[in-house]
Design an enzyme around this catalytic site. Structure first.
Site, PDB file in Angstrom:
ATOM      1  N   GLU A  41      15.971  -7.769  61.418  1.00  0.00           N
ATOM      2  CA  GLU A  41      15.046  -7.045  62.168  1.00  0.00           C
ATOM      3  C   GLU A  41      14.444  -8.040  63.225  1.00  0.00           C
ATOM      4  O   GLU A  41      14.182  -9.184  62.884  1.00  0.00           O
ATOM      5  CB  GLU A  41      13.808  -6.375  61.614  1.00  0.00           C
ATOM      6  CG  GLU A  41      13.897  -5.016  60.610  1.00  0.00           C
ATOM      7  CD  GLU A  41      12.562  -4.848  60.184  1.00  0.00           C
ATOM      8  OE1 GLU A  41      11.411  -4.904  60.616  1.00  0.00           O
ATOM      9  OE2 GLU A  41      12.660  -4.087  59.044  1.00  0.00           O
ATOM     10  N   GLN A  95       9.331   6.006  57.775  1.00  0.00           N
ATOM     11  CA  GLN A  95       8.982   5.748  59.305  1.00  0.00           C
ATOM     12  C   GLN A  95       9.908   6.839  60.186  1.00  0.00           C
ATOM     13  O   GLN A  95       9.330   7.081  61.248  1.00  0.00           O
ATOM     14  CB  GLN A  95       9.423   4.438  59.748  1.00  0.00           C
ATOM     15  CG  GLN A  95       8.575   3.488  59.238  1.00  0.00           C
ATOM     16  CD  GLN A  95       8.638   1.877  59.874  1.00  0.00           C
ATOM     17  OE1 GLN A  95       9.429   1.407  59.206  1.00  0.00           O
ATOM     18  NE2 GLN A  95       7.992   1.356  60.799  1.00  0.00           N
ATOM     19  N   GLU A 106      10.837  -7.197  53.487  1.00  0.00           N
ATOM     20  CA  GLU A 106       9.401  -7.713  53.589  1.00  0.00           C
ATOM     21  C   GLU A 106       8.701  -7.465  52.415  1.00  0.00           C
ATOM     22  O   GLU A 106       7.615  -7.051  52.556  1.00  0.00           O
ATOM     23  CB  GLU A 106       8.724  -7.431  54.803  1.00  0.00           C
ATOM     24  CG  GLU A 106       9.735  -7.482  56.010  1.00  0.00           C
ATOM     25  CD  GLU A 106       8.927  -7.215  57.348  1.00  0.00           C
ATOM     26  OE1 GLU A 106       7.668  -6.806  57.299  1.00  0.00           O
ATOM     27  OE2 GLU A 106       9.302  -7.461  58.491  1.00  0.00           O
ATOM     28  N   GLU A 113       4.660   3.770  62.771  1.00  0.00           N
ATOM     29  CA  GLU A 113       4.472   2.365  62.725  1.00  0.00           C
ATOM     30  C   GLU A 113       3.253   2.093  61.800  1.00  0.00           C
ATOM     31  O   GLU A 113       2.404   1.475  62.195  1.00  0.00           O
ATOM     32  CB  GLU A 113       4.410   1.691  64.089  1.00  0.00           C
ATOM     33  CG  GLU A 113       4.174   0.334  64.354  1.00  0.00           C
ATOM     34  CD  GLU A 113       5.053  -0.533  63.510  1.00  0.00           C
ATOM     35  OE1 GLU A 113       6.354  -0.320  63.310  1.00  0.00           O
ATOM     36  OE2 GLU A 113       4.517  -1.543  63.115  1.00  0.00           O
TER      37      GLU A 113
HETATM   38  C1  BGC Z   1       8.765  -3.945  59.173  1.00  0.00           C
HETATM   39  C2  BGC Z   1       9.009  -2.468  59.894  1.00  0.00           C
HETATM   40  C3  BGC Z   1       8.066  -2.324  61.029  1.00  0.00           C
HETATM   41  C4  BGC Z   1       8.049  -3.576  61.978  1.00  0.00           C
HETATM   42  C5  BGC Z   1       7.311  -3.586  63.041  1.00  0.00           C
HETATM   43  C6  BGC Z   1       8.468  -5.043  60.103  1.00  0.00           C
HETATM   44  O1  BGC Z   1       7.487  -5.589  59.618  1.00  0.00           O
HETATM   45  O2  BGC Z   1       9.597  -4.203  58.397  1.00  0.00           O
HETATM   46  O3  BGC Z   1       9.074  -1.334  59.199  1.00  0.00           O
HETATM   47  O4  BGC Z   1       8.180  -1.237  61.505  1.00  0.00           O
HETATM   48  O5  BGC Z   1       8.037  -4.715  61.415  1.00  0.00           O
HETATM   49  O6  BGC Z   1       6.047  -3.720  62.799  1.00  0.00           O
HETATM   50  C1  BGC Z   2       0.675  -3.717  61.114  1.00  0.00           C
HETATM   51  C2  BGC Z   2       1.776  -3.060  60.935  1.00  0.00           C
HETATM   52  C3  BGC Z   2       3.236  -3.664  60.540  1.00  0.00           C
HETATM   53  C4  BGC Z   2       2.964  -4.904  59.841  1.00  0.00           C
HETATM   54  C5  BGC Z   2       4.160  -5.690  59.610  1.00  0.00           C
HETATM   55  C6  BGC Z   2       0.660  -5.027  60.209  1.00  0.00           C
HETATM   56  O1  BGC Z   2      -0.310  -6.051  60.916  1.00  0.00           O
HETATM   57  O2  BGC Z   2      -0.511  -3.342  61.047  1.00  0.00           O
HETATM   58  O3  BGC Z   2       1.826  -1.988  61.624  1.00  0.00           O
HETATM   59  O4  BGC Z   2       4.155  -2.983  60.109  1.00  0.00           O
HETATM   60  O5  BGC Z   2       1.958  -5.674  60.243  1.00  0.00           O
HETATM   61  O6  BGC Z   2       4.796  -5.620  60.749  1.00  0.00           O
END
Ligand code: BGC
Ligand code: BGC
Length: 457
Positions: A360, A17, A163, A414
């Site tokens: 997070e 990212q 995650e 993102e």
């Molecule tokens: C992830 C990040 C992500 C954030 C917002 C988390 O699921 O670990 O990488 O940018 O959520 O979607």
């Molecule tokens: C979104 C991602 C995000 C993820 C986990 C998805 O629904 O498209 O951008 O990182 O969820 O957070």
């Protein structure tokens, strides 16, 4: 690991990212390079080729973390930088980069926390089956060892996966994340292999770190409170809880997949997949559990719209039918509910007896550049203030939560949303990579100061 005498604070990022520099110093190709290059996968059609250019600007980023006065910076390591083919040949220039990152943090008084897998699998491993193949968790443990041998003298807090729910379910069932497969039951197979990778890597790190090394190994899960509002949604809520929460916590805490989970995920009863010794290896393999929390899950929303699908319904935004989410919402469409964070901490503490770290929490907001050097993001301040308070509530109740980490330092790539959604404490102008701390940055620095002075009074 934080000792829990006070809540330690930090901020986080992830390699794909922020780093950019995808062709620098021998880095191999990751599944996110491949996935993002496929038309229609990322909202704005962009990718992580440049991102925040942190591969070259890590010192400036470390200054920004230090300016917040935080205890911790959580970053992730790109597997393809260290092992361009996924296994075998080590690229020392990739390790050199993380060496510099770690030293830059330590020189500024910030403790580094490393995540080994934040979704950027080396493409050659995906070509050989990815997380559906048992060779991948084995390669992951070898990779963990290589990284630990280089950084273990200075990094004491290690997360194996970030995650794994996203890696397994968004990657192999919903197909909205890399590798973009839509194979239903494949997600459960990936889930088991991800956990096996966690367990084997954890075992390897512990054997290398010993007790003197102070090596604490955990896993970061996006656990969620599941909130059925209507009686019709209770059964679906239980199924979602199985694939969102219990699939990770049960084997860690009990060394088993329970019957309710096996009904939703019958693949986990396959003896070809779950082999003798696997569950024993996973059992008790985490010294701590990390929780990423953004929003609760409301099964009613999907029940109202179409037939239920537990694997996909476990996350808002993974399906076009998820249209009716209650207000208020962040700019990514996720409901704002700080009480959900207290709930998930409380519920997780009841399920597993381990220290918890919020690894997070944060919000995508419609930030406003009001003048040169000034970015207003009051919504983010309110979101973070309320969620931090929700963690304090859990601690006051006696839940052993020791850290709170804000997602994220910088506006960044993102995932499927490209650069259209911003979660950063620091705004980035992607034309020249200029970093501008937002109002929330100054607010957080103030919170850190207040909390540390109230301790010394
Ligand atoms: C992830 C990040 C992500 C954030 C917002 C988390 O699921 O670990 O990488 O940018 O959520 O979607
Ligand atoms: C979104 C991602 C995000 C993820 C986990 C998805 O629904 O498209 O951008 O990182 O969820 O957070």
């Amino acid at each position: 690991m934080p000792d829990g005498s006070r809540l330690e604070l930090g901020t986080a990022t992830a390699s794909y990212q922020i780093e950019g520099g995808v062709a620098d110093d021998g880095r191999g190709v990751s599944i996110w390079d491949t996935f993002a290059a496929r038309p229609g996968t990322v909202r704005d059609g962009r990718d992580g080729t440049v991102a925040c250019d942190s591969y070259h600007r890590y010192a400036e980023d470390a200054d920004l973390v230090a300016g917040l006065g935080l205890d911790w910076y959580r970053f992730s390591i790109a597997w393809p930088r260290v092992l361009p083919e996924g296994s075998g040949r080590v690229e020392t220039r990739g390790l050199d980069y993380y060496d510099r990152v770690v030293d830059a943090l330590l020189e500024r008084g910030v403790k580094p926390a490393a995540t080994l897998y934040h979704w950027d699998l080396p493409q050659p491993l995906e070509d050989a089956g990815g997380w559906l193949a048992r060779e991948t968790p084995a390669a992951f443990a070898d990779y963990a060892e290589v990284v630990y041998a280089r950084l273990g003298d200075r990094v004491g807090l290690w997360a194996t996966h970030n995650e794994p729910w996203c890696a397994a379910y968004l990657g192999y069932a919903a197909g909205v994340h890399a590798p973009g497969r839509r194979e239903g039951g494949a997600a459960h197979r990936a889930a088991h292999h991800l956990m096996l990778g966690h367990a084997w890597a954890s075992e390897r790190l512990h054997s290398l770190g010993g007790s003197a090394g102070g090596c604490d190994v955990g896993i970061v899960l996006n656990l969620a409170p599941i909130r059925p509002g209507r009686s019709e949604a209770v059964e679906l809520a239980d199924q979602i809880d199985a694939v969102r929460n219990r699939v990770w916590l049960d084997p860690l805490a009990q060394g088993a997949y329970d019957d309710g989970l096996l009904r939703v995920a019958p693949e986990l009863a396959d003896p070809g997949l779950v082999r003798p010794g696997d569950l024993e290896a996973i059992h008790d393999s985490a010294d701590w559990v990390g929780i990423n929390y953004y929003t609760p899950v409301r099964p009613d929303v999907v029940v109202a719209g179409r037939p239920p699908h537990p694997e996909r319904d476990a996350y808002p935004g993974t399906d076009p039918f998820d249209l009716v989410v209650p207000e208020p919402r962040t700019a990514i469409g996720w409901e704002i509910d700080a009480t959900g964070l207290t709930d998930v901490l409380r519920e997780t503490a009841a399920r597993i007896d381990r220290p918890l770290l919020v690894m997070e929490n944060g919000a995508a907001c419609s930030d406003e550049v009001i003048a040169e050097g000034r970015v207003a993001d009051d919504d983010r301040i309110i979101y973070l203030r309320d969620h931090l308070a929700a963690v304090d509530v859990a601690r006051a109740e006696g839940v052993d939560v020791r850290g709170y980490v804000v997602w994220t330092l910088l506006d960044n790539f993102e995932w499927a949303e490209g650069y259209t959604k911003t979660f950063g404490l620091v705004h980035i102008d992607h034309t020249d990579q200029r970093r501008t701390p937002k109002a929330s940055y100054a607010w957080l620095a103030g919170v850190v100061r207040e909390r540390s002075s109230s301790l010394t009074e």
